[in-house]
Design an enzyme around this catalytic site. Structure first.
Site, PDB file in Angstrom:
ATOM      1  N   LEU A  75       0.771  -1.277   0.095  1.00 45.25           N
ATOM      2  CA  LEU A  75       0.001   0.021  -0.116  1.00 45.25           C
ATOM      3  C   LEU A  75       0.781   1.425  -0.057  1.00 45.25           C
ATOM      4  O   LEU A  75       0.317   2.455   0.178  1.00 45.25           O
ATOM      5  CB  LEU A  75      -0.978  -0.021   1.224  1.00 45.25           C
ATOM      6  CG  LEU A  75      -1.859  -1.251   0.909  1.00 45.25           C
ATOM      7  CD1 LEU A  75      -2.756  -1.189   2.376  1.00 45.25           C
ATOM      8  CD2 LEU A  75      -2.733  -1.250  -0.250  1.00 45.25           C
ATOM      9  N   CYS A  76       1.965   1.174  -0.234  1.00 47.22           N
ATOM     10  CA  CYS A  76       3.110   2.280  -0.286  1.00 47.22           C
ATOM     11  C   CYS A  76       2.826   2.890  -1.748  1.00 47.22           C
ATOM     12  O   CYS A  76       2.789   2.305  -2.599  1.00 47.22           O
ATOM     13  CB  CYS A  76       4.482   1.939  -0.158  1.00 47.22           C
ATOM     14  SG  CYS A  76       4.987   1.794   1.675  1.00 47.22           S
ATOM     15  N   HIS A  77       2.894   4.070  -1.786  1.00 42.08           N
ATOM     16  CA  HIS A  77       2.784   5.043  -2.928  1.00 42.08           C
ATOM     17  C   HIS A  77       4.029   5.155  -3.713  1.00 42.08           C
ATOM     18  O   HIS A  77       5.242   5.162  -3.036  1.00 42.08           O
ATOM     19  CB  HIS A  77       2.497   6.618  -2.736  1.00 42.08           C
ATOM     20  CG  HIS A  77       0.939   6.654  -2.252  1.00 42.08           C
ATOM     21  ND1 HIS A  77       0.857   6.513  -0.876  1.00 42.08           N
ATOM     22  CD2 HIS A  77      -0.008   7.002  -2.708  1.00 42.08           C
ATOM     23  CE1 HIS A  77      -0.578   6.750  -0.614  1.00 42.08           C
ATOM     24  NE2 HIS A  77      -1.155   6.902  -1.942  1.00 42.08           N
ATOM     25  N   MET A 113       8.587   4.755   5.142  1.00 47.04           N
ATOM     26  CA  MET A 113       8.790   3.255   4.656  1.00 47.04           C
ATOM     27  C   MET A 113      10.093   3.063   3.672  1.00 47.04           C
ATOM     28  O   MET A 113      10.796   2.017   4.006  1.00 47.04           O
ATOM     29  CB  MET A 113       7.423   2.841   4.285  1.00 47.04           C
ATOM     30  CG  MET A 113       6.347   2.773   4.885  1.00 47.04           C
ATOM     31  SD  MET A 113       6.553   1.560   6.467  1.00 47.04           S
ATOM     32  CE  MET A 113       6.871   0.266   5.680  1.00 47.04           C
ATOM     33  N   GLU A 114      10.551   4.137   3.160  1.00 44.18           N
ATOM     34  CA  GLU A 114      11.527   3.981   2.097  1.00 44.18           C
ATOM     35  C   GLU A 114      12.934   3.838   3.129  1.00 44.18           C
ATOM     36  O   GLU A 114      13.852   3.196   2.867  1.00 44.18           O
ATOM     37  CB  GLU A 114      11.606   5.064   1.134  1.00 44.18           C
ATOM     38  CG  GLU A 114      10.534   5.118   0.043  1.00 44.18           C
ATOM     39  CD  GLU A 114       9.276   5.450   0.582  1.00 44.18           C
ATOM     40  OE1 GLU A 114       8.417   4.909  -0.373  1.00 44.18           O
ATOM     41  OE2 GLU A 114       9.080   5.697   1.606  1.00 44.18           O
ATOM     42  N   ASP A 128      23.687 -11.731   4.259  1.00 47.02           N
ATOM     43  CA  ASP A 128      24.034 -12.386   3.264  1.00 47.02           C
ATOM     44  C   ASP A 128      25.236 -12.626   2.654  1.00 47.02           C
ATOM     45  O   ASP A 128      25.801 -13.796   2.314  1.00 47.02           O
ATOM     46  CB  ASP A 128      23.251 -11.992   1.842  1.00 47.02           C
ATOM     47  CG  ASP A 128      23.486 -12.789   0.582  1.00 47.02           C
ATOM     48  OD1 ASP A 128      23.257 -14.213   0.692  1.00 47.02           O
ATOM     49  OD2 ASP A 128      23.902 -12.298  -0.262  1.00 47.02           O
TER      50      ASP A 128
END
Length: 159
Positions: A75-77, A113-114, A128
């Protein structure tokens, strides 16, 4: 579901309509860490990891992660990101690597969120790249430190 903006009146998930919001300068800063043994940290800081420059690759991965946030979080733009910067700092006291991301945009919604995605992807990349020598590393403390801009104003996390 009052207060939860990603749900409509019926409780169904939806993408928030930001079309009427003004474009403003926005910034977010997030932080996290990868705890590892002192021996593994030495491999990273001395450039002796088999897969190469761990911190350089993790920095690039974090930048790429920030740019792909809307593809990963449903739901992120998608946003016109104007800056992504990552600081990766070896911390012998942890021991491990502290990752901090700063993301900026001029847009109608924030870049929290970014910034969080940038930190998460950078930490996963560190894991990793050295998991062959230490599988018990711990990714920890990923959180938002600062958010500025927009209607809700400034948020700064407590220490």
């Amino acid at each position: 579901m009052s207060g939860l903006t990603h749900f409509d009146e019926s409780g169904r998930a939806h993408m928030v309509d930001v079309s009427e919001k003004p474009v403003t300068a926005r910034v977010a800063v997030a932080r996290g860490a990868v705890k590892m043994s002192a021996e593994t940290l030495a491999l990273v800081t001395e450039g002796r990891a088999e897969k190469g420059d761990v911190l350089g690759v993790a920095r690039l991965a974090g930048i790429m992660g920030a740019k792909r946030t809307a593809d990963l979080i449903p739901l992120c733009h998608p946003l016109p990101i104007t800056k992504v910067a990552l600081e990766l700092t070896a911390d012998p006291a942890l021991p491990g690597v502290v990752v901090e991301a700063t993301v900026k945009t001029g847009g109608q919604t924030g870049v929290e969120m970014e910034a969080l995605t940038a930190v998460s992807v950078a930490c996963l990349t560190i894991y990793d790249m050295v998991k062959a020598v230490e599988k018990g590393m711990e990714i920890t403390g990923i959180r938002l430190l600062l958010k500025e801009g927009g209607k809700s104003g400034r948020f700064e996390a407590s220490a």
